[in-house]
Design an enzyme around this catalytic site. Structure first.
Site, PDB file in Angstrom:
ATOM      1  N   ASP A  18       0.866  -1.187   0.000  1.00 39.25           N
ATOM      2  CA  ASP A  18       0.000   0.000   0.000  1.00 39.25           C
ATOM      3  C   ASP A  18       0.896   1.228   0.000  1.00 39.25           C
ATOM      4  O   ASP A  18       1.552   1.526   1.003  1.00 39.25           O
ATOM      5  CB  ASP A  18      -0.919  -0.011   1.227  1.00 39.25           C
ATOM      6  N   ALA A 118      -7.030   4.053  -4.971  1.00 35.93           N
ATOM      7  CA  ALA A 118      -6.816   2.615  -4.803  1.00 35.93           C
ATOM      8  C   ALA A 118      -6.787   2.224  -3.333  1.00 35.93           C
ATOM      9  O   ALA A 118      -7.235   1.130  -2.956  1.00 35.93           O
ATOM     10  CB  ALA A 118      -5.516   2.194  -5.486  1.00 35.93           C
ATOM     11  N   ASP A 119      -6.264   3.105  -2.473  1.00 40.86           N
ATOM     12  CA  ASP A 119      -6.227   2.812  -1.044  1.00 40.86           C
ATOM     13  C   ASP A 119      -7.632   2.765  -0.451  1.00 40.86           C
ATOM     14  O   ASP A 119      -7.932   1.924   0.402  1.00 40.86           O
ATOM     15  CB  ASP A 119      -5.357   3.830  -0.296  1.00 40.86           C
ATOM     16  N   THR A 194       1.560  26.546  24.848  1.00 41.96           N
ATOM     17  CA  THR A 194       1.483  26.475  23.391  1.00 41.96           C
ATOM     18  C   THR A 194       1.504  25.039  22.863  1.00 41.96           C
ATOM     19  O   THR A 194       0.688  24.659  22.020  1.00 41.96           O
ATOM     20  CB  THR A 194       2.642  27.266  22.760  1.00 41.96           C
TER      21      THR A 194
END
Length: 265
Positions: A18, A118-119, A194
């Site tokens: 993949d 395709a994934d 932050t």
């Protein structure tokens, strides 16, 4: 590169790959058993020989013998030929490519079915074969994609959302004072510094986004759905989601195995 595998096996095995924008995930199947898998960095400039060396090392590290075939899903078209040729060199095997002409059994209801990645096809095929329908699949990677599958197993559509790391990189590069951070949830939801504020926004924010998208998808479906999470960051985000979800790290590899089997009949 990391990998995991059991003891050496002598049976016939297939290779699945993949290929994503950030990572390429490899797997080797012996029938319906995933005997090893590993994640490589995706490099669009990689040559056939370079990828062949990586593939050979991956197989040797995992004591994998004969590979007789396999299949690729890719969102990086430039690497398809590279990986196919590398597999020929290393394994002597011809790999199928998920795309037009490949049997998947998936009913795609998009305006233009060719647009479906395709994934996404591989993920949907696995969901249909493993989980109760209807279902909603979130693949959390470079982008976060959502696929909605109805009770009959048809892909209705979904959503494409900016990926967690992609958003953090954009924040860090586009602002003077925001740093790069790791993908983990802060200790409390109301951040007081932050870094925790960025973690809250990226991790808890993505979890809340998924919860909200599921509610809207289910409203459109008119019924509750099975929610499945996959992708490189799936586990990190799923921990913060407050609705029932199933985390399936190997979902796309399993979908590729199923597609390979459909094309052997």
């Amino acid at each position: 590169m990391y990998a995991h595998c059991g003891a050496e096996r002598q049976a016939v095995m297939i290779l699945v790959a993949d290929v994503g924008n950030t990572n390429t995930v490899l797997g080797v199947w012996d029938d319906k058993k995933l005997v090893c898998s590993g994640r490589l960095s995706t490099n669009t400039g990689e040559t056939v020989i370079e990828f062949a060396m990586k593939l050979k090392t991956f197989l040797e590290l995992n004591n994998v013998g004969a590979i007789t075939g396999g299949v690729i899903s890719s969102v990086v078209p430039a690497l398809v030929r590279t990986i196919k040729k590398a597999a020929q060199i290393v394994c002597g095997a011809q790999l199928l490519v998920v795309g037009p002409g490949i049997k998947t059994g998936l009913d795609i209801k998009l305006d233009n079915p060719v647009e479906m990645g395709a994934d996404l096809v591989a993920g949907d095929v696995a969901v249909i074969n493993k989980y109760p329908l209807p279902a909603i699949l979130f693949d959390i990677g470079t982008a976060t994609t959502a696929s909605v599958i109805d009770k009959n197993g048809a892909h209705l559509g979904g959503a494409i959302i900016c990926g967690v790391k992609t958003a953090i990189n954009a924040l860090s590069s586009g602002t003077a004072q925001l740093p790069q951070i790791d993908i983990s949830a802060p200790a409390k939801v109301i951040a007081t510094n932050t870094i925790d504020a960025m973690k809250c926004g990226s991790v808890i924010g993505t979890a809340a986004l998924i919860e909200g998208m599921v509610a809207r998808f289910e409203e459109a479906l008119g019924e509750k759905a099975t929610v499945v999470i996959t992708g490189g960051l799936g586990k990190s985000i799923a921990k913060e989601i407050r609705i029932p979800v199933i985390v399936d790290d190997d979902l796309l590899l399993e979908g590729l195995r199923i597609i390979y089997e459909k094309n052997q009949k």
